[in-house]
Design an enzyme around this catalytic site. Sequence first.
Site, PDB file in Angstrom:
ATOM      1  N   GLU A  80       0.890  -1.063  -0.082  1.00 34.44           N
ATOM      2  CA  GLU A  80       0.050  -0.079  -0.156  1.00 34.44           C
ATOM      3  C   GLU A  80       0.805   1.162  -0.132  1.00 34.44           C
ATOM      4  O   GLU A  80       1.967   1.480   0.723  1.00 34.44           O
ATOM      5  CB  GLU A  80      -1.084  -0.021   1.129  1.00 34.44           C
ATOM      6  CG  GLU A  80      -1.752  -1.109   1.400  1.00 34.44           C
ATOM      7  CD  GLU A  80      -3.024  -0.934   0.136  1.00 34.44           C
ATOM      8  OE1 GLU A  80      -3.230   0.195  -0.569  1.00 34.44           O
ATOM      9  OE2 GLU A  80      -3.689  -1.998  -0.187  1.00 34.44           O
ATOM     10  N   CYS A 142      -7.350  -2.263   8.156  1.00 31.61           N
ATOM     11  CA  CYS A 142      -6.063  -2.243   7.472  1.00 31.61           C
ATOM     12  C   CYS A 142      -5.368  -0.914   7.195  1.00 31.61           C
ATOM     13  O   CYS A 142      -4.472  -0.767   7.901  1.00 31.61           O
ATOM     14  CB  CYS A 142      -6.044  -3.165   6.023  1.00 31.61           C
ATOM     15  SG  CYS A 142      -6.463  -4.842   6.264  1.00 31.61           S
ATOM     16  N   HIS A 166      -1.058  -5.728   1.449  1.00 25.79           N
ATOM     17  CA  HIS A 166      -2.440  -6.428   1.114  1.00 25.79           C
ATOM     18  C   HIS A 166      -2.275  -7.838   0.507  1.00 25.79           C
ATOM     19  O   HIS A 166      -1.370  -7.558  -0.387  1.00 25.79           O
ATOM     20  CB  HIS A 166      -3.568  -5.657   0.501  1.00 25.79           C
ATOM     21  CG  HIS A 166      -4.698  -5.048   1.549  1.00 25.79           C
ATOM     22  ND1 HIS A 166      -4.881  -3.584   1.651  1.00 25.79           N
ATOM     23  CD2 HIS A 166      -5.415  -5.685   2.591  1.00 25.79           C
ATOM     24  CE1 HIS A 166      -5.815  -3.522   2.555  1.00 25.79           C
ATOM     25  NE2 HIS A 166      -6.100  -4.657   3.082  1.00 25.79           N
TER      26      HIS A 166
END
Length: 204
Positions: A80, A142, A166
């Site tokens: 991310e 998350c 992820h």
Amino acid sequence: MKTLLLTGFEPFLKYTVNPTMKIAEELHGQIIGDYKIHSEILTVDFKSSGDQLLAHIEKVQPDAVLSMGLAGGRYKMTPERIAINVKDGAADNEGNQPIDEVIQADGEPGIMSTLPVRAMVNRLLAGGLPAEVSNTAGTYLCNNVMYEGLHYAATKKPAMKSGFLHIPASHELAIQHGSIPSWSHEDLKKGVELCIEVLAADET
Ligand code: PCA
């Protein structure tokens, strides 16, 4: 020897297993590059998961934090790029369901990952594993944990790298779920190991 805090999550919503949990447990105590891995499992709870992460950081005093989460439905491994100061989403495992709330009242709207996300993607691709940089970690747990780790680093421990990966579902989860793209546990774990190798080699 440096220390990496590696976190996974417990199962949540319709996902009866969370592949990040097994990977975190299996990598606990392993050494990759100059990092010794210390793993912890976080609950899926808007009220406490961030505090759990910060408590682990304060106890373990890691040089870097890599948090992992399941992105059910994604086909690729996705480091991310950014966490945003928003919590919003489906009810968590405790029934909390924040709508349009901020994570940190005094926090920046967004904080960029301090992990080498592009190099991680390149290494995953070179290793034969589908990957791309993701530009959204969503607004669920998350993103929440990613934001809390980065906000802590920015305000209290600037030398600590922090970020989020992820991962897709495992075959084990896909069999139970019924309709979701999936990878073997071995490939998922190899992908996480490659990301840690890149982190260990990163001098920035
Ligand atoms: N994935 C969720 C929370 C826990 C997990 O593994 C998310 O993407 O927010």
